[in-house]
Scaffold this motif. Structure first.
Motif, PDB file in Angstrom:
ATOM      1  N   HIS A 395       0.293  17.477   5.314  1.00  0.00           N
ATOM      2  CA  HIS A 395       0.564  16.123   5.809  1.00  0.00           C
ATOM      3  C   HIS A 395       1.530  15.367   4.904  1.00  0.00           C
ATOM      4  CE1 HIS A 395      -2.766  15.980   3.066  1.00  0.00           C
ATOM      5  NE2 HIS A 395      -2.749  14.679   2.994  1.00  0.00           N
ATOM      6  N   TYR A 396       1.663  15.817   3.653  1.00  0.00           N
ATOM      7  CA  TYR A 396       2.648  15.172   2.780  1.00  0.00           C
ATOM      8  C   TYR A 396       4.055  15.321   3.375  1.00  0.00           C
ATOM      9  CZ  TYR A 396      -1.121  15.543  -0.649  1.00  0.00           C
ATOM     10  OH  TYR A 396      -2.311  15.458  -1.304  1.00  0.00           O
ATOM     11  N   TYR A 399       3.958  13.606   7.375  1.00  0.00           N
ATOM     12  CA  TYR A 399       3.898  12.147   7.439  1.00  0.00           C
ATOM     13  C   TYR A 399       5.170  11.500   6.861  1.00  0.00           C
ATOM     14  CZ  TYR A 399      -1.088  12.613   8.560  1.00  0.00           C
ATOM     15  OH  TYR A 399      -2.283  12.929   9.146  1.00  0.00           O
ATOM     16  N   ALA A 400       5.885  12.256   6.028  1.00  0.00           N
ATOM     17  CA  ALA A 400       7.125  11.714   5.463  1.00  0.00           C
ATOM     18  C   ALA A 400       8.336  12.101   6.300  1.00  0.00           C
ATOM     19  CB  ALA A 400       7.303  12.209   4.028  1.00  0.00           C
ATOM     20  N   LYS A 521      -2.891   5.970   9.275  1.00  0.00           N
ATOM     21  CA  LYS A 521      -3.024   7.068   8.308  1.00  0.00           C
ATOM     22  C   LYS A 521      -1.683   7.512   7.736  1.00  0.00           C
ATOM     23  CE  LYS A 521      -7.392   9.248   9.475  1.00  0.00           C
ATOM     24  NZ  LYS A 521      -8.077  10.509   9.794  1.00  0.00           N
ATOM     25  N   LEU A 522      -0.629   7.383   8.561  1.00  0.00           N
ATOM     26  CA  LEU A 522       0.700   7.824   8.122  1.00  0.00           C
ATOM     27  C   LEU A 522       1.136   7.144   6.839  1.00  0.00           C
ATOM     28  CD1 LEU A 522       2.765   7.859  11.440  1.00  0.00           C
ATOM     29  CD2 LEU A 522       2.153   9.818  10.060  1.00  0.00           C
ATOM     30  N   ARG A 523       0.693   5.905   6.641  1.00  0.00           N
ATOM     31  CA  ARG A 523       1.138   5.149   5.474  1.00  0.00           C
ATOM     32  C   ARG A 523       0.036   4.988   4.437  1.00  0.00           C
ATOM     33  NH1 ARG A 523       5.675   2.057   6.354  1.00  0.00           N
ATOM     34  NH2 ARG A 523       5.805   2.094   4.099  1.00  0.00           N
ATOM     35  N   ASN A 524      -1.040   5.747   4.607  1.00  0.00           N
ATOM     36  CA  ASN A 524      -2.143   5.614   3.654  1.00  0.00           C
ATOM     37  C   ASN A 524      -2.680   6.960   3.204  1.00  0.00           C
ATOM     38  OD1 ASN A 524      -2.883   2.585   3.411  1.00  0.00           O
ATOM     39  ND2 ASN A 524      -2.475   2.907   5.590  1.00  0.00           N
ATOM     40  N   VAL A 525      -1.784   7.819   2.799  1.00  0.00           N
ATOM     41  CA  VAL A 525      -2.195   9.152   2.316  1.00  0.00           C
ATOM     42  C   VAL A 525      -2.860   8.992   0.959  1.00  0.00           C
ATOM     43  CG1 VAL A 525      -1.359  11.388   1.520  1.00  0.00           C
ATOM     44  CG2 VAL A 525      -0.435  10.365   3.588  1.00  0.00           C
TER      45      VAL A 525
ATOM     46  N   LYS B  46       4.611   8.754  -3.866  1.00  0.00           N
ATOM     47  CA  LYS B  46       4.141   8.675  -2.474  1.00  0.00           C
ATOM     48  C   LYS B  46       4.679   7.413  -1.803  1.00  0.00           C
ATOM     49  CE  LYS B  46      -0.219  11.197  -2.800  1.00  0.00           C
ATOM     50  NZ  LYS B  46      -1.672  11.017  -2.897  1.00  0.00           N
ATOM     51  N   ALA B  49       8.194   8.004  -1.032  1.00  0.00           N
ATOM     52  CA  ALA B  49       8.275   8.986   0.079  1.00  0.00           C
ATOM     53  C   ALA B  49       7.745   8.415   1.384  1.00  0.00           C
ATOM     54  CB  ALA B  49       7.505  10.240  -0.297  1.00  0.00           C
ATOM     55  N   THR B  50       7.302   7.173   1.386  1.00  0.00           N
ATOM     56  CA  THR B  50       6.838   6.399   2.566  1.00  0.00           C
ATOM     57  C   THR B  50       5.490   6.856   3.119  1.00  0.00           C
ATOM     58  OG1 THR B  50       7.843   7.690   4.353  1.00  0.00           O
ATOM     59  CG2 THR B  50       9.246   6.032   3.294  1.00  0.00           C
ATOM     60  N   ILE B  51       4.760   7.683   2.391  1.00  0.00           N
ATOM     61  CA  ILE B  51       3.449   8.085   2.935  1.00  0.00           C
ATOM     62  C   ILE B  51       2.317   7.228   2.375  1.00  0.00           C
ATOM     63  CG2 ILE B  51       4.094  10.429   3.536  1.00  0.00           C
ATOM     64  CD1 ILE B  51       2.810  11.375   0.960  1.00  0.00           C
ATOM     65  N   SER B  52       2.671   6.258   1.556  1.00  0.00           N
ATOM     66  CA  SER B  52       1.671   5.322   1.075  1.00  0.00           C
ATOM     67  C   SER B  52       2.330   3.940   1.063  1.00  0.00           C
ATOM     68  CB  SER B  52       1.231   5.717  -0.332  1.00  0.00           C
ATOM     69  OG  SER B  52       0.221   4.863  -0.781  1.00  0.00           O
ATOM     70  N   LYS B  53       1.593   2.975   1.579  1.00  0.00           N
ATOM     71  CA  LYS B  53       2.159   1.631   1.689  1.00  0.00           C
ATOM     72  C   LYS B  53       1.729   0.811   0.480  1.00  0.00           C
ATOM     73  CE  LYS B  53       3.077  -1.342   5.618  1.00  0.00           C
ATOM     74  NZ  LYS B  53       2.662  -1.720   6.949  1.00  0.00           N
ATOM     75  N   PRO B  54       2.643   0.127  -0.189  1.00  0.00           N
ATOM     76  CA  PRO B  54       2.213  -0.673  -1.339  1.00  0.00           C
ATOM     77  C   PRO B  54       1.398  -1.878  -0.891  1.00  0.00           C
ATOM     78  CG  PRO B  54       4.530  -1.055  -0.862  1.00  0.00           C
ATOM     79  CD  PRO B  54       4.088   0.040   0.058  1.00  0.00           C
ATOM     80  N   ILE B  66      12.691  -0.521   2.528  1.00  0.00           N
ATOM     81  CA  ILE B  66      12.091   0.765   2.903  1.00  0.00           C
ATOM     82  C   ILE B  66      10.633   0.605   3.311  1.00  0.00           C
ATOM     83  CG2 ILE B  66      11.486   3.055   1.995  1.00  0.00           C
ATOM     84  CD1 ILE B  66      14.487   2.427   2.489  1.00  0.00           C
ATOM     85  N   VAL B  67       9.973  -0.408   2.782  1.00  0.00           N
ATOM     86  CA  VAL B  67       8.560  -0.605   3.136  1.00  0.00           C
ATOM     87  C   VAL B  67       8.457  -0.967   4.619  1.00  0.00           C
ATOM     88  CG1 VAL B  67       6.476  -1.954   2.669  1.00  0.00           C
ATOM     89  CG2 VAL B  67       7.982  -1.296   0.787  1.00  0.00           C
ATOM     90  N   PRO B  70      10.572   2.522   7.065  1.00  0.00           N
ATOM     91  CA  PRO B  70      10.487   3.787   6.325  1.00  0.00           C
ATOM     92  C   PRO B  70      11.428   4.877   6.843  1.00  0.00           C
ATOM     93  CG  PRO B  70       8.527   3.456   7.677  1.00  0.00           C
ATOM     94  CD  PRO B  70       9.297   2.193   7.730  1.00  0.00           C
TER      95      PRO B  70
END
Lengths: 525, 290
Positions: A395-396, A399-400, A521-525, B46, B49-54, B66-67, B70
């Motif tokens: 998913h890394y 999702y990216a 979920k896409l933005r909360n790995v 992360k 890489a846009t898979i985690s939102k700040p 980018i936030v 993405p």
């Protein structure tokens, strides 16, 4: 014993600390509530023709206990199955294999942790049943033993048997989940049929781990003697009736005989003996010995393991120009490839054989029995349809990727639907010849429903178990011709359009939930 | 090309903070991220890489947010996560085709592009075997190949040398050097020597915060004259550890060679001053008493 306790504890905590378990508990609370319907409800959970039990503590306690024993046995297998596979996947098994624990000790710990998980759920229905007693009755005395006896003598042995079966299925059928599911499906169906149809009362009690026969016989005899009736059978499970007049009867529980107690003891012993027997065949995580030839490298195969990068490296200047393509067709192609490669070739041969049989079997049989069974054969294919990225830690990447919500998720769902529709094609073709458009729409919307259910439950729970349990229950109930579970239009409904609209509404709901939760979920790995 | 990160915070829950008010400007070239476990390196990667939102903060690529958008960076991103997996039933070609589809790379040239990447990471001979049968090093190489599929302009490598043998590590460093001319490359590693060889600039992190970001010589300068070595009896090592920040020890018969950092020079040990390295500076800057 110290090792075993630790393994049981770790295993139990690992399983119960998951969203899937929480969802299961929530469903269990609802199910336990529905086991004791209000007197005005359009369904019963224990149906005696023309009669209805008075809601006293015996009725509420025994019906709840028996329903828990049966329902939890049905889906409990799917819930607890996979404990050994988890140890293989996480490679914890390799550590366990090097410890002094015996094969029997390990398998026993797995069985007991399965048992604890099921017991936790049964504990919830026990509490709910007591609450329901006070909700549904007025004036009837509360007798605690009427709750304790069915849960002790029906539920506990049944849960131990299921826990044991889950372990031995994994030992003998390895990581082939689908074979385990099919074996259990048939085992459960045959067992229930035998319990209901066995003429010899004593034998019936002994072959019944759930205690169902003892209870139904007790009720039947009570009515036949007291009201001079000749009732033959009692229907268990959710039975939907059109409202009509009932005579009421008061039943005060079963007589606990030594034969009944002996049968309970026998099932407990069988559970332990089966696990002990299976320990002689346990692989102990040594797959080279147990012959997983498929994964071994052949000597003449090319192998660059350990070799370094090419001396020339990667020269980006020499690479062909980048061409962008943001369509979803390549996605669908790979998703189809992944679905097709999931499971063995034998499963495909069996599925194709079953699909072709729908060309020759009576249409109603094909629709109501063969198609649901054929789709259920694909349970392991669909159950991972939206969870495989996370399971495989991919998913890394996914999702990216570029617009994953708009491209990847639709591709996954479409690939699943294509497989379902292709498998149903022989039946669709027959309906096309018969010019039965409704049936075709029902099958296609059923295909969409089951794939969306897999996708939605996978995304929400993060695992495949919940869908597998639901799918098993749906398949079992559809093959019992229960209209409320009919997701593929196999049972006659009052209105075609209303039925299609209901399934469409479910599909839209699941689609919205799938996209909504995946988007988060896409933005909360 | 520049990546501007301003006041980035990632709060997982009340007690766990991934990043705390983190700001950094990243230009073309290789930025090495160093920090102990839990420093926030992977969290930062992360988020980029846009898979985690700040939780709060902004991230701009060439002035674009980018936030909020993405997909802007996803088109030009190559990402190699620390603990990635593969679909074991696919072979290398099929897997890279799948990743290409995700990245929106297609056309008739795709096969040639994949061929060249597989050749570059020396997996051509194994390209038709299921990836499930690959060793750790081979999986790492397929991971590197996928990161380069879309001709990325921003490359993020989280612990890329894990699983690679010493020769592969050397080749990987060369590859990074070749790519660095027209890309932003962000690379984290626990192996300081990897960063030392590759990175143009180094960012040292601790507890979700940026301690320093500078070119290597400037960072090393922070401990210049503070790093010493001495040979002591084995029994005295524990005492020195209590007194000073010991960087390294090595046994030599009955004696132990001790490398340590001291502000005062530790005259009682009669040590020799030695040339400081990036590792010395890193350990000095991330030391608990610092």
């Amino acid at each position: 014993m110290k090792y075993i306790n630790s393994i049981i504890k770790a295993d139990y905590l690992q399983r119960t600390r998951s969203y899937a378990f929480l969802i299961t508990l929530a469903i269990t609370f609802y199910a336990a509530y529905s086991f004791v319907p209000p007197p005005t409800a359009s369904y019963t959970t224990l149906n005696v023709v023309g009669y209805k039990g008075v809601y006293n503590s015996a009725w509420v306690g025994y019906v709840s206990g028996m329903m828990t024993a049966i329902m939890l046995s049905m889906y409990g297998f799917f819930l607890v199955n996979g404990g050994i596979k988890k140890d293989i996947d996480t490679e914890v098994g390799l550590i366990i294999a090097t410890t002094p624990i015996t094969n029997f000790g390990y398998l026993l710990s797995k069985m007991l942790s399965n048992f604890l998980v099921l017991l936790t759920i049964a504990g919830c229905t026990f509490v709910v049943s007591i609450v329901m007693f006070f909700v549904r009755t007025s004036g009837s005395p509360f007798i605690f033993s009427n709750f304790l006896i069915p849960y002790s003598l029906f539920v506990l042995p049944a849960m131990l048997v299921i826990s044991s079966l889950a372990v031995i299925a994994e030992v003998f059928l390895g990581r082939r989940s689908i074979l385990q599911y099919i074996a259990f499906f048939f085992f459960f169906g045959i067992l229930m049929a035998n319990i209901n149809q066995q003429k010899n009362e004593t034998l019936a009690v002994f072959i019944d781990p759930f205690g169902v026969r003892t209870m139904t016989s007790s009720i039947k005899n009570h009515i036949n003697i007291k009201y001079h009736e000749h009732i033959e059978g009692i229907n268990l499970g959710f039975t939907f009736n059109s409202k009509r007049g009932f005579k009421t009867f008061e039943w005060n529980g079963i007589a606990i005989t030594s034969v009944f107690l002996l049968s309970r003891l026998l099932w407990l012993i069988i559970s332990f003996v089966l696990v002990y027997f299976s320990s002689f065949f346990f692989h102990r995580f040594d797959f080279k010995q147990s012959g997983n030839k498929k994964k071994k490298l052949k000597i003449d195969e090319p192998n660059t393991d350990g070799a370094m990068f090419a001396p020339t490296g990667i020269n980006r200047a020499l690479m062909p120009p980048l061409v962008t393509d943001y369509g979803i067709l390549p996605f669908i192609k790979t998703e189809l490839l992944l679905l097709i490669r999931k499971g063995s070739k034998w499963l495909w041969l069996l599925s194709i054989g079953v699909a072709i049989s729908m060309l020759f079997a009576p249409v109603n049989i094909s629709h109501a029995y063969i198609l649901p069974a054929l789709w259920f054969l694909q349970v392991t294919r669909w159950s991972e349809i939206t969870t495989k990225e996370e399971t495989n830690r991919l998913h890394y990447f996914t999702y990216a990727s570029y617009k994953p919500l708009q491209r990847m998720l639709p591709a996954q769902l479409l690939a699943g639907i294509i497989i379902a529709v292709v498998l149903a094609a022989p039946l669709i073709a027959r309906y096309a010849v018969m010019a039965d458009g409704y049936a075709i729409i029902n099958i296609i919307s059923g295909a969409i429903f089951i794939v969306l259910l897999a996708g939605c439950l996978g995304i929400v729970s993060g695992g495949k178990k919940i869908f597998e349990i639901f799918f098993f229950l749906l398949t079992y109930t559809v093959t019992q011709n229960i209209p409320v579970a009919d997701y593929l239009g196999a049972v006659k409904h009052d209105s075609h359009m209303a039925y299609i609209a209901v399934i469409l509404a479910f599909n839209l709901f699941m689609l919205v939930v799938s996209f909504g939760v995946r988007s988060y979920k896409l933005r909360n790995v | 090309m520049s990546l501007v990160i301003k006041n980035l915070t990632k709060q997982y829950n009340k007690h766990k903070t991934g990043l705390a008010d983190y700001s950094i400007n990243i230009e073309k070239g290789v930025l090495g991220l160093l920090g102990p476990n839990g420093a926030g390196k992977s969290t930062l990667m992360k988020i980029i890489a846009t898979i985690s939102k700040p939780t709060t903060g902004t991230l701009f690529l060439d002035g674009e947010d980018i936030v909020g958008n993405p997909d802007r960076i996803r088109k030009i991103l190559g990402y190699l996560p620390q603990d990635f997996g593969v679909y074991p039933n696919l072979n290398a070609y099929e897997f890279l085709e799948y990743i290409a589809a995700m990245k929106g790379v297609g056309g008739s040239n795709l096969r040639k592009r994949i061929d060249m990447l597989l050749e570059g990471v020396n997996l051509t001979a194994d390209a038709k075997r299921p990836i499930g049968t690959y060793s750790g090093g081979m999986k790492q190489r397929i991971g590197i190949a996928q990161a380069l599929l879309n001709d990325p302009k921003v490359l993020i490598f989280d612990e890329p040398t894990v699983g690679l043998d010493p020769e592969e590590r050397v080749r990987f460093r060369q590859l990074i050097s070749d790519l660095a001319d027209d890309c932003i490359i962000i690379l984290s590693s626990h192996i300081v020597s990897d960063i030392e060889t590759i990175a143009d600039e180094v960012a040292i992190m601790k507890n979700g915060k940026l301690i320093t970001k500078a070119a290597q010589p400037e960072i090393i300068k922070l401990v210049e004259g503070k790093v010493f070595e001495t040979l002591v009896d084995n029994n005295d090592v524990a005492g020195i550890k209590n007194e000073y920040q010991v960087i390294d020890t090595g046994r030599q018969k009955d004696k132990t060679r001790v490398r340590f950092i001291s502000q005062t020079g530790a005259p009682e040990l009669s040590p020799a001053t030695v040339n400081a390295t990036l590792e010395d500076a890193y350990l000095f800057l991330t030391h608990d008493n610092k």
